[in-house]
Design an enzyme around this catalytic site. Structure first.
Site: not given
Ligand code: DNO
Length: 393
Positions: A240, A278, A305, A348-349, A365
């Site tokens: 990551h 990501c 991501h 993601d998020h 999350y």
């Protein structure tokens, strides 16, 4: 791409049945109850896998099999810890789980200063405020060389903050930077730890003398040791990128941009040494052109991501909507759908919105916020697939 979702295990308030209803196909999770550094037994892995499959889903990706600090700073017990890591990998391989996300960020897994930054519509998102971070380093940690990382103006803004910040705001900031963003990712500090600042300072001290070059060597050492088990079981390790993609707290960060990624993939030139693309992390450096990076590294990308950010003129950054911001996810999806459509991707998020707010979800999350992101990206994927079918692109 395969639509996956980061799920935090049987205790997660978001159930697998809820995820089925919103079109999720695969699960991204970890054995969160096993302390960092301990072996993941075949039984524990099989139990989790069976639980996921009984809901009609697949355990697509492990995020993360955490790398102990000692492996990162080359402590005395690193070989022992790498041996345990290899056993966990072999057990995952035997169970048929073959995509493993990890990171090599010293001490902090990821960093934000605000976990509920309010938008004008009443929803909230994560935020990184440069001056708050400067204040944290200069006055909470009192890190010796922190001044060198800030301009005179930034230092004076941080000083002003010191004069006006309340105890409550200060605790909230500490909680955001070193507790709430770390505990749930099997990080170094847990919710109920007493005096997290002292623990944190001790952790920072472990990295004395570890510069960029040494951290790179330690990553290479780790990867070379684990590649044989990855070859044996066909396991893809996917690192990551650093979030945010720059050095923090005087610690080196080595997965931030094109040069870093190129170095990493060449340093251990094995297809099992791969990347978690990501988009959000990479987008938080104004020099990174995210679609260009996606195109360049598509063949070594094993997991995606989808997230985006906007950078403010003063260096702060905010999580953008999944359809906006610097990451240009529409282009990123187009590249991956065209060149590697079987890749697992997860949203993601997401923003905290509707009745997410009081659920106690892990920072970033949320349920509705991520569901909205998934719906948006699902629409983009369907459009792109249609374009591909008609050979428009
Ligand atoms: C934060 C996440 C990270 C990520 C790990 C992967 O939201 O993106 O915690 O899971 O760094 O090892």
């Amino acid at each position: 791409m395969e639509k996956t979702w980061r799920w935090f295990g049987k205790k997660d308030k978001i159930t697998l049945n809820m995820l089925k209803q919103i079109g999720v196909e695969g699960i991204v999770t970890a054995l969160h109850d096993i302390p960092n550094g301990e072996v993941w037994s075949l039984e524990a892995i099989a139990d989790m896998k069976q639980y996921i499959e009984s809901a009609g889903l697949r355990w697509s990706v492990v995020e993360s099999l955490p790398v102990s600090e000692s492996i990162k700073y080359a402590g005395q017990d690193r070989d022992k810890l790498i041996d345990s890591y290899i056993i966990s990998l072999a057990n995952l391989g035997r169970a048929g789980i073959k995509t493993i996300c990890y990171n090599f960020m010293p001490v902090l897994d990821w960093a934000r200063t605000d976990l509920e930054y309010k938008w004008s519509d009443g929803s909230s998102s994560l935020y990184f405020d440069k001056i708050k971070f400067a204040y944290f380093e200069l006055y909470v940690l009192q890190r010796k060389d922190a001044k060198n990382d800030y301009t005179v103006e930034e230092q004076s803004l941080a000083k002003k903050m010191k004069e006006t910040i309340t105890e409550e705001e200060k605790d909230k900031l500490i909680d955001a930077i070193i507790v709430k963003t770390q505990g749930f990712v099997n990080g170094n500090i847990k919710e109920n730890d007493k005096n997290p600042v002292a623990i944190f300072k001790n952790l920072l001290a472990l990295y004395k003398g570890i510069d960029r070059e040494k951290l790179r060597q330690n990553l290479m050492y780790f990867l070379e040791k684990i590649m044989p088990v990855c070859d044996e079981y066909g396991i893809d390790m996917c690192i990551h990128p650093d979030d945010p993609p720059r050095s923090l707290l005087g610690l080196p960060r080595i997965v931030t941009n094109e040069t870093d990624i190129e170095w990493l993939l060449k340093a251990v030139d094995n297809p099992h040494n791969g990347l978690t693309f990501c988009a959000g992390s990479l987008s938080a450096d104004s020099q990174n052109n995210v679609p260009v990076l996606a195109k360049k590294f598509v063949s070594r990308t094993k997991f995606v991501h989808l997230r985006s950010t906007n950078i403010m003129p003063n260096g702060d950054f905010i999580e953008a909507s999944h359809l906006e911001g610097r990451a240009n996810l529409i282009e990123v999806v187009r590249i991956f759908e065209k060149e590697n459509p079987s890749l697992p991707m997860r949203i993601d998020h997401g923003r905290l919105m509707l009745d997410d707010a009081d659920k106690g979800y892990n920072a970033g999350y949320s349920f509705h916020g991520r569901m909205l992101g998934l719906a948006q990206m699902d629409g983009v994927m369907a459009t792109v697939r249609n374009e591909i079918k008609k050979q428009l692109i």
